[in-house]
Design an enzyme around this catalytic site. Structure first.
Site, mmCIF file in Angstrom:
data_model
loop_
_atom_site.group_PDB
_atom_site.id
_atom_site.type_symbol
_atom_site.label_atom_id
_atom_site.label_comp_id
_atom_site.label_asym_id
_atom_site.label_seq_id
_atom_site.Cartn_x
_atom_site.Cartn_y
_atom_site.Cartn_z
ATOM 1 N N LYS A 51 30.820 54.652 45.803
ATOM 2 C CA LYS A 51 32.233 54.639 46.196
ATOM 3 C C LYS A 51 32.365 55.490 47.453
ATOM 4 C CE LYS A 51 36.930 55.251 44.500
ATOM 5 N NZ LYS A 51 37.434 55.665 45.822
ATOM 6 N N PHE A 123 32.039 45.018 51.101
ATOM 7 C CA PHE A 123 31.586 44.804 49.725
ATOM 8 C C PHE A 123 32.028 43.489 49.103
ATOM 9 C CE2 PHE A 123 34.904 48.197 49.754
ATOM 10 C CZ PHE A 123 35.996 47.442 49.335
ATOM 11 N N ARG A 193 44.891 44.839 40.112
ATOM 12 C CA ARG A 193 44.004 45.595 39.227
ATOM 13 C C ARG A 193 43.137 44.646 38.404
ATOM 14 N NH1 ARG A 193 43.465 50.549 41.248
ATOM 15 N NH2 ARG A 193 45.508 51.242 42.005
#
Length: 217
Positions: A51, A123, A193
């Protein structure tokens, strides 16, 4: 009556200008927070990546934006030869360099020497409707063809044991990483989400919206 009509006309003319000037939040895939105890319950394996403590960046094929919809103004050479397809990634200067990076990104008149230190860590492919592994293969090919030193695919490592995950997590955090990201195998790019995309950090945090500021006594 004439005054009222003039006022309404002015408002009608100003509304499009106001709306055009407002940032347009980008619809991106967002990670759910997790902890070590919750992992390997419903999944037998994960794709693990670092991350990065950078600025989330969305490349729409022609322009670069923040997640909040603010236009990023890098030098022309930074974006001219990027793939002409949407890319989801992170602008990154290095571990522990977020404040310096934020200053570079916010500058409306880009400085070449500053941007030469910035990497676009990609990513995912937001508009690809394929599974995670297929998107990573397609992304790898795009980046090889672009052959740009500042365009880098985020490394994904397959993790199949809790002990392996815990070891890598500790190693990355001790080396200065902000945490790790975990993709469930076979996941699709889902807006908002997504429980198939998890973030694990050494401390807990969350996002909030400031609703008001009340001056103290």
């Amino acid at each position: 009556m004439n005054v009222l009509l003039i006022a309404l006309l002015v408002v009608a003319l100003c509304v499009p200008i106001y709306l055009y000037a407002q940032p347009n939040t980008k619809s991106l895939r967002l990670a759910e927070s997790t902890n070590l105890e919750s992992l390997f319950v419903s999944e037998a394996s994960y794709w693990l990546s670092e991350k990065y403590d950078g600025v989330r960046a969305f490349w729409d094929g022609t322009r670069l934006w923040t997640r909040q919809g603010n236009r990023i103004q890098p030098p022309n050479w930074f974006t001219t030869d990027l793939p002409k397809v949407p890319l989801d990634g992170e602008l990154w200067l290095g571990r522990g360099q977020f404040e310096a990076l934020s200053g570079i990104v916010r500058t409306q008149t880009p400085v070449d020497t500053d941007w030469q230190k910035v990497k676009f860590m990609v990513f995912d492919l937001p508009e690809a409707e394929t599974l995670f592994e297929q998107r990573q293969q397609a992304l790898s090919q795009l980046i090889r063809e672009a052959n740009l030193p500042h365009l880098i695919q985020v490394k994904q490592l397959k993790i199949e044991k809790p002990e392996q995950l815990q070891t890598l997590f500790k190693q990355l955090v001790n080396a200065g990483a902000e945490g790790i990201m975990l993709n469930s195998p076979g996941g699709r790019y889902k807006i908002g989400r997504d429980k198939t995309l998890l973030k694990l950090k050494p401390f807990s945090d969350d996002e909030a919206e400031v609703l008001a500021h009340i001056e103290g006594r």
